[in-house]
Enzyme design. Structure first.
Site, PDB file in Angstrom:
ATOM      1  N   ASP A 157       0.484   8.253 -35.296  1.00 47.57           N
ATOM      2  CA  ASP A 157      -0.226   8.052 -34.296  1.00 47.57           C
ATOM      3  C   ASP A 157      -1.252   9.629 -33.987  1.00 47.57           C
ATOM      4  O   ASP A 157      -0.931  10.577 -34.741  1.00 47.57           O
ATOM      5  CB  ASP A 157       0.403   8.001 -32.966  1.00 47.57           C
ATOM      6  CG  ASP A 157       1.346   9.060 -32.664  1.00 47.57           C
ATOM      7  OD1 ASP A 157       2.121   9.507 -33.735  1.00 47.57           O
ATOM      8  OD2 ASP A 157       1.477   9.583 -31.561  1.00 47.57           O
ATOM      9  N   GLU A 158      -2.184   9.374 -33.208  1.00 48.78           N
ATOM     10  CA  GLU A 158      -2.993  10.603 -32.910  1.00 48.78           C
ATOM     11  C   GLU A 158      -3.230  11.597 -34.120  1.00 48.78           C
ATOM     12  O   GLU A 158      -2.992  12.772 -33.807  1.00 48.78           O
ATOM     13  CB  GLU A 158      -2.413  11.349 -31.975  1.00 48.78           C
ATOM     14  CG  GLU A 158      -2.180  10.226 -30.563  1.00 48.78           C
ATOM     15  CD  GLU A 158      -1.560  11.159 -29.254  1.00 48.78           C
ATOM     16  OE1 GLU A 158      -2.239  11.143 -28.218  1.00 48.78           O
ATOM     17  OE2 GLU A 158      -0.701  11.793 -29.495  1.00 48.78           O
TER      18      GLU A 158
END
EC number: 3.2.1.52
Lengths: 540, 540
Positions: free
Chosen positions: A334-335
């Site tokens: 993620d991210e």
């Protein structure tokens, strides 16, 4: 599994004696067993029929025993541990009187027979997605066993009458979980969580029938996982090299403690982003960021263009796959912030060579693809945050996509997209319990439903459950436990009980009592509103 | 008071030896003493000059002693208790080595001399609004004493060097509080707070230089105050008649514990609203509400038209005035709901007789006026919520008006109105710490200022301080302490330090360390953000 109770014949005599004594001091509304027809049951079983016929349990003679027909018994330490635990919950004090060996007058219910029917008793195995969590109830009373190891429901049926006598009403229950994956994420990187805190919360998870501890063990701020292969990762990356780390023994202990409670431990080692702490102990693992023509001194995500990166990951995940016995690993994903990659001339060159243009999500996918290939060689399945599929990475069919982003409309659309692509989905967006607000926010968590999106029945079946997440920015040993419970209990019921169980008033009444039960058992679950528990928390 | 330190002459030798050992494992930003020029001081003293010259304190030989010139000393248990407390904070472990009676090489600082200069040492008195909380600092080091009883500032100057040796930098401090009233309200009615929780929070208050514990002891939900004159009030009105009450002994103990820490205990018995629990044990005290022509069975505020009401209040407050030695009582007076009064025909008749028309605030004022007359006979001053002055009740000149309503604009206007009328004012509106939100909300509390309103200097002088309030709807023993600290610390500094102390970055750096100090001393103060303390909380 099946469990039955043996009854003696003193029933009538006892019932006649139960005149209500009015102490005359209390007009305050206290939630009582009568408030919900389901008493203090939490999460609510799939089918419950409670009668008003009450029986008593004697602290002197009542016992939990293995049924003769049971497929496992005295040699199963998992079961014997559970018997001990629940005996202590049901009789926290009165067993002391039992020490006198005086035989009180025979009790109504003399024993609870635990009858394991599944061929594989899982006494020595780890719980898995295929663990049988259902139960049948042939007799007048029965016990539900999570992963053949919890007597939780039985203990929730026991209450004290006005003389303090342990009592239980004739009840028929049929039960099984709505979802197979009922998880809780704790984050031991933003704040180190002492073992004691993790164990206490595993205990509370079992009371709420959670069965997956998602251990977000490392992240940017610190790397408390002590690796045998790369000990410098925690030596350099932990907040402190031995007071703030999880040794292999600690990890083993946590996994065993969880196993005895039917809880899987799924570890997350999030890459290529969220890895600042990795870089401290592993030279050249992270991408050097540039400021103009020269390195700025800071680092970005894992460097995806070096072979050494993949050599490292192969060795690292080989270790992880043996340390954590669960069939799944959570790989994060993620991210990922592209700005550092963009600044680096070597990365730019690689992008051009690969024909990625300026689409850095292609570079991310390149990394993830190779990582997945590595993990696949360890024979583990993987879970991954939604960005990975959003970026179009090719995944194994049995991959679990963990949805965490957006507002209600957005996460519902994502659940639809993920399942339309044939992947299994896991929901967390509405259950970020680190986000707090004033008042009773458990209700919002309670109302969310992971199958509430536009999709076919086949798509709905791909939803394996959800996870409550308590990210660590603002919690540590001082406040984690009361902030989590009973708010997480709302998620526990949503993931366990039938989808039509959504009466917030009924839930409120049961939850107040469930919360006081957690407090009595030693967990500082915070209050839902004004009121009191008969047994208040003893700590500060 | 004045305090001085005796120094030995080993200074240079020690300083030379202070080469920094690089353990090589920690690049993480940890807030250190160097982050703020004021180290971990909280709240910031009025004047601080810290040098880089460091001295050591030996756990074997260092002592806190009475200065020869001091106006009080060995016979003053208040002081001796404080010496013991701070000795234990400064040397939590190393005193054990002192048991060996081995004489280590002489330390740099051998003793802290505590020199009380005020004629009234207050050793046996209760702290009051006139307590001398200031200090002078003649020597190279000094100690600030809150109400001549705290060594807190000194203990905050002590730090550990890289070998764990207790050290202190040459520092000059001049100090006094900006406001005389620095309060914290706890609510023991919505949830009962065990004695242990109250004592722990009094301890933390002293660390943050709060000097008033506003004990909102009873309210609608429960009446835990055990009255000797009217024991049925708690017998009927408490959540439980003996497990959830404060006996006279409990109250005494809390007051004494507070006294030893320079903290006044101001009790609040809120009337005529917020009194549902009073009605359970005191027949005819509350107004019977009507539904049409007949009583509905429910009750409203205290019945202001019966003489028996005032007879009861006179006896009750006579008791309260002796149980609580403080010169002030908080009489409440907030949020009176008129609907029940309006429904009652006897009240309607009384209103007509008195010529009140339909203005029920006149009836409220009628009640409050008589109550104030009653309390005046006990020789107590009173504090009161703002509604009382909003309704135009005539008050004694020394009455404290407690402002709690509205948004920023509204409470600033109220502060202006109150002080323009010549009354003393106390602010709480921006410090309702029961209201929580995600993230670092201590900053908002820190930025509020009780003198920030349009008014003359004379008006500003009428502002005696403020109070942080933690109402009890959502807190009890399980979560009160971590929810309160270090958020209340922000209010503590605002009320103590100079009005120009408002650099949030500097405050953040000091507060992080102050919070870890509270944790080390055993209070589960919650984290401000990602990071860690060297000594984490040991509980769950």
């Amino acid at each position: 599994m099946i469990a039955t109770l043996k009854f003696t014949t003193l029933l009538l005599a006892v019932v006649v004696c139960r005149a209500t004594q009015d102490y005359g001091y209390k007009d305050v509304e206290e939630p009582t067993l009568g408030d919900s027809q389901y008493g203090s049951l939490w999460p609510l079983p799939q089918k419950v029929q409670m009668s008003t016929v009450a029986f008593k349990l004697s602290g002197v003679s009542f016992q939990i025993v293995d049924a003769k027909e049971s497929s496992s018994g005295a040699s199963c330490s998992l079961l014997q541990n559970a018997y001990r635990r629940y005996d202590e919950y049901i009789f926290p004090i009165s067993r002391m009187q039992g020490q006198n060996k005086k035989k009180a007058f025979a009790s109504d219910v003399s024993e609870l027979q635990v009858w394991i029917t599944s061929a594989d008793s899982e006494c020595d195995n780890y719980p898995s997605v295929t663990s049988d969590e259902s139960c049948e109830c042939p007799g007048m009373m029965f016990v539900f066993l999570v992963g053949a190891l919890s007597l939780e429901t039985f203990s929730q049926l026991v209450y004290e009458d006005e003389y303090g006598a342990k009592s239980i009403n004739r009840t028929e229950i049929q039960d099984f979980p709505r979802f197979t994956h009922r998880g809780l994420l704790l984050d031991s990187s933003r704040h180190f969580l002492p073992i004691k805190v993790i164990l206490a919360n595993l205990e509370a998870m079992a009371w709420n029938k959670f069965n997956v501890f998602h251990w977000h063990i490392v992240d940017d701020p610190s790397f408390p996982y002590m690796s045998r292969t790369f000990p410098q990762l925690s030596q350099q990356g932990a907040y402190h090299p031995y007071t703030h780390v999880y040794t292999p023994s600690d990890v083993k202990m946590i996994i065993e403690f969880a196993r005895l409670r039917g809880i899987r431990v799924v570890s997350e080692f999030d890459t290529p982003g969220h890895t600042q702490s990795w870089g401290k102990g592993q030279k050249d693992l992270l991408t050097p960021c540039y400021s103009g023509a020269s390195p700025s001194g800071s680092f970005g995500p894992v460097n995806p263009i070096l072979n050494t990166t993949y050599d490292f990951m192969a060795m690292f995940f080989k270790e992880v796959s043996t340390v954590f016995p669960d069939a799944y690993i959570h790989l994060g994903g993620d991210e990922v912030d592209f700005s550092c990659w963009k600044s680096n001339p070597d990365i730019q060159k690689f992008m051009a060579q690969q024909g990625f243009g300026t689409d850095y999500s292609k570079l991310e996918s390149f990394y993830i693809q190779r990582l997945l290939d590595i993990v696949t060689t360890t024979n583990k399945g993987y879970m991954i945050w939604q960005e990975v599929i959003d970026n179009g990475v090719k995944l194994k069919a049995d991959t679990l996509i963990h949805v965490w982003k957006g507002n209600q409309q957005q996460y519902q659309a994502e659940m639809a997209r993920v399942t339309a692509s044939g992947y299994q989905a896991l929901l967390s967006t509405p259950w970020y319990l680190n986000r707090i607000s004033y008042g009773q926010d458990w209700q919002a968590a309670y109302k969310a439903d992971p199958q509430d999106f536009n999709g076919t029945d086949a798509q709905k079946k791909l939803v394996v459950g959800g996870e409550a997440c308590l990210w660590g920015e603002y919690v540590d040993a001082t406040n984690l436990t009361p902030r989590l419970w009973p708010r997480a209990s709302a998620v526990g019921e949503r993931l366990w009980s039938d989808k039509d169980v959504k009466d917030t008033n009924d839930a409120y009444s049961r939850l107040i009592q469930h919360r006081c039960r957690m407090v009595q058992r030693g967990i500082p679950a915070e209050p839902l509103f004004t009121g009191y528990c008969a047994h208040e928390y003893k700590g500060v």
